[in-house]
Design a protein around this motif. Structure first.
Motif, PDB file in Angstrom:
ATOM      1  N   TYR A  37     -32.130 -31.762 -32.473  1.00 38.37           N
ATOM      2  CA  TYR A  37     -32.782 -31.712 -31.161  1.00 38.37           C
ATOM      3  C   TYR A  37     -33.069 -33.112 -30.609  1.00 38.37           C
ATOM      4  N   GLN A  38     -33.336 -34.068 -31.483  1.00 38.65           N
ATOM      5  CA  GLN A  38     -33.604 -35.427 -31.012  1.00 38.65           C
ATOM      6  C   GLN A  38     -32.348 -36.055 -30.414  1.00 38.65           C
ATOM      7  N   GLY A  59     -38.530 -28.739 -34.021  1.00 46.18           N
ATOM      8  CA  GLY A  59     -39.502 -29.814 -34.184  1.00 46.18           C
ATOM      9  C   GLY A  59     -40.062 -29.929 -35.577  1.00 46.18           C
ATOM     10  N   ASN A  60     -39.521 -29.162 -36.535  1.00 43.36           N
ATOM     11  CA  ASN A  60     -40.123 -29.112 -37.871  1.00 43.36           C
ATOM     12  C   ASN A  60     -39.970 -30.413 -38.665  1.00 43.36           C
ATOM     13  N   TYR A  61     -39.023 -31.277 -38.299  1.00 43.82           N
ATOM     14  CA  TYR A  61     -38.931 -32.572 -38.976  1.00 43.82           C
ATOM     15  C   TYR A  61     -39.334 -33.720 -38.052  1.00 43.82           C
ATOM     16  N   GLY A  62     -39.893 -33.382 -36.897  1.00 42.68           N
ATOM     17  CA  GLY A  62     -40.470 -34.379 -36.019  1.00 42.68           C
ATOM     18  C   GLY A  62     -39.469 -35.264 -35.306  1.00 42.68           C
ATOM     19  N   ARG A  81     -38.310 -21.306 -28.662  1.00 42.95           N
ATOM     20  CA  ARG A  81     -39.077 -20.097 -28.996  1.00 42.95           C
ATOM     21  C   ARG A  81     -40.419 -20.492 -29.596  1.00 42.95           C
ATOM     22  N   GLU A  82     -40.377 -21.443 -30.536  1.00 36.51           N
ATOM     23  CA  GLU A  82     -41.603 -21.929 -31.164  1.00 36.51           C
ATOM     24  C   GLU A  82     -41.422 -23.394 -31.518  1.00 36.51           C
ATOM     25  N   ARG A  83     -42.374 -24.226 -31.160  1.00 38.15           N
ATOM     26  CA  ARG A  83     -42.324 -25.633 -31.558  1.00 38.15           C
ATOM     27  C   ARG A  83     -43.205 -25.827 -32.785  1.00 38.15           C
ATOM     28  N   SER A  84     -42.740 -26.667 -33.678  1.00 29.41           N
ATOM     29  CA  SER A  84     -43.514 -26.954 -34.879  1.00 29.41           C
ATOM     30  C   SER A  84     -44.662 -27.898 -34.531  1.00 29.41           C
ATOM     31  N   GLU A  93     -42.150 -39.925 -37.158  1.00 31.02           N
ATOM     32  CA  GLU A  93     -43.097 -40.876 -36.583  1.00 31.02           C
ATOM     33  C   GLU A  93     -43.980 -40.252 -35.502  1.00 31.02           C
ATOM     34  N   MET A  94     -43.586 -39.106 -34.993  1.00 27.02           N
ATOM     35  CA  MET A  94     -44.413 -38.372 -34.041  1.00 27.02           C
ATOM     36  C   MET A  94     -43.892 -36.947 -33.927  1.00 27.02           C
ATOM     37  N   ASP A  95     -44.726 -36.065 -33.408  1.00 26.23           N
ATOM     38  CA  ASP A  95     -44.275 -34.680 -33.247  1.00 26.23           C
ATOM     39  C   ASP A  95     -43.573 -34.511 -31.902  1.00 26.23           C
TER      40      ASP A  95
END
Length: 355
Positions: A37-38, A59-62, A81-84, A93-95
């Motif tokens: 996703y990044q 977002g589970n690994y930020g 659907r869901e963000r970590s 380093e950030m969510d």
């Protein structure tokens, strides 16, 4: 805060806003990758689009500050659907929420992304608005009517040319929205790289006397760039040339082929493509809404999609010119198709040896 995605066909999805809270419009597309996703948020080929992730938890690994594919996000908004809320990774380093706030990008979570994806697959890609208030039909039409993503290449290309030093072959890169990892792929092969903005003329490109030319990925409809196509006509006639994604489409148009917009595009890092000569299937990373439909008489098909049999690769019958629709450097995604770069370097060496 409650927020809504209102599509141009009248459908409404209700969820929760995160990131920067604002009203934003764009072309709504979906990506089938489980990770990356990044990289996709910072991929210039997504410029102006609202991207929906089909994988349910994002977002589970930020976020880290090393894996960006450009100087920052190019998407208009991200739908999940869901963000970590509690990412876990030694490089984190950030969510996701913090990064979107910092970058000024809107997020929407909690909607039925499966239903949205099925809608896009059935009805086709369409425009939409993310808003914290329900828009009237008149307001929605006005918002969507003001959205214009044409000529997007000129908004993401480098402003000035620059050089990445190397001791190997000299590759002139036309930047239509290039990703950082493409440059890294050439650096790993010891190439000297001169990167040109999309506005550069063929005289400027040939003026540095490169061994070969690379036409990069980028956003938008290839037929919007007739001036670039005229440059490509000269470049493919003068130098060994390879194009990927948008570059692939521009080569096809320059040599007399045709392109069209796909119903819902290919976006994800899990698309199977068959290399016809090798009789082998590779898993590829893709991000495009347009596809070559008519092969130029001077070219032949080298790769096809196993999902819809669309054209994924071309090769000139007489000249050292080739192209692929997928992203060989695969960021994000598997590195199966990195051999495309290696083959191009081999072609440059062969041409140089015979010169």
């Amino acid at each position: 805060m409650r927020a809504y995605l209102q599509l141009e066909n009248g459908m409404i999805f209700e969820g929760t806003a995160f990131g920067k809270i604002q009203e934003i419009s764009g072309e709504v597309v979906f990506n089938t990758g489980m990770t990356g996703y990044q990289e996709l948020m910072t991929d210039p080929s997504y410029y102006g689009q609202i991207v929906t992730m089909t994988y349910p938890l994002i977002g589970n690994y930020g976020i880290n500050l090393e894996d960006f594919e450009s100087d920052g996000p190019k998407i208009r908004a991200l739908i999940v659907r869901e963000r970590s809320k509690s990412p876990s990774n030694f490089r984190c380093e950030m969510d996701l929420d913090s990064y979107l706030k910092y970058s000024g990008v809107t997020g929407l979570e909690g909607i039925d992304t499966r239903a949205l994806t099925k809608t896009i697959r059935e009805k086709g890609t369409m425009k939409g608005v993310i808003t914290t208030r329900m828009l009237t039909a008149t307001e929605l039409r006005k918002k969507l009517g003001a959205y214009d993503n044409s000529k997007a290449v000129y908004k993401v290309t480098t402003k000035e040319s620059y050089i990445v030093e190397g001791t190997g072959k000299h590759v002139a890169v036309m930047d239509f929205g290039i990703k950082n990892n493409i440059i890294e792929s050439f650096k790993e092969k010891n190439c000297k790289v001169t990167v040109f903005p999309a506005t550069a003329s063929w005289e400027e490109v040939l003026g540095v006397n490169p061994d070969g030319v690379f036409l990069s990925n980028g956003p938008g409809d290839p037929k919007d760039y007739m001036d670039i196509i005229e440059n490509v006509k000269v470049l493919v006639d003068k130098k060994p040339t390879i194009g990927i994604c948008l570059g692939h489409q521009l080569i096809a148009l320059a040599l007399g082929g045709e392109t069209k917009k796909l119903k819902f595009g290919h976006r994800g890092c899990n698309h199977p493509v068959k290399d016809i000569k090798q009789d082998r299937v590779y898993i590829t990373s893709q991000n495009h809404g347009y596809v070559v439909t008519k092969v130029p008489e001077s070219m032949e098909v080298t790769h096809v999609s196993m999902n819809d049999e669309s054209i994924e690769g071309l090769r000139h019958k007489d000249k050292p010119v080739m192209s692929v629709q997928f992203h060989p450097e695969a960021s994000p995604g598997p590195s199966d198709s990195d051999y495309i770069f290696e083959h191009f370097i081999e072609v440059l060496e062969e041409v140089g040896h015979n010169a």
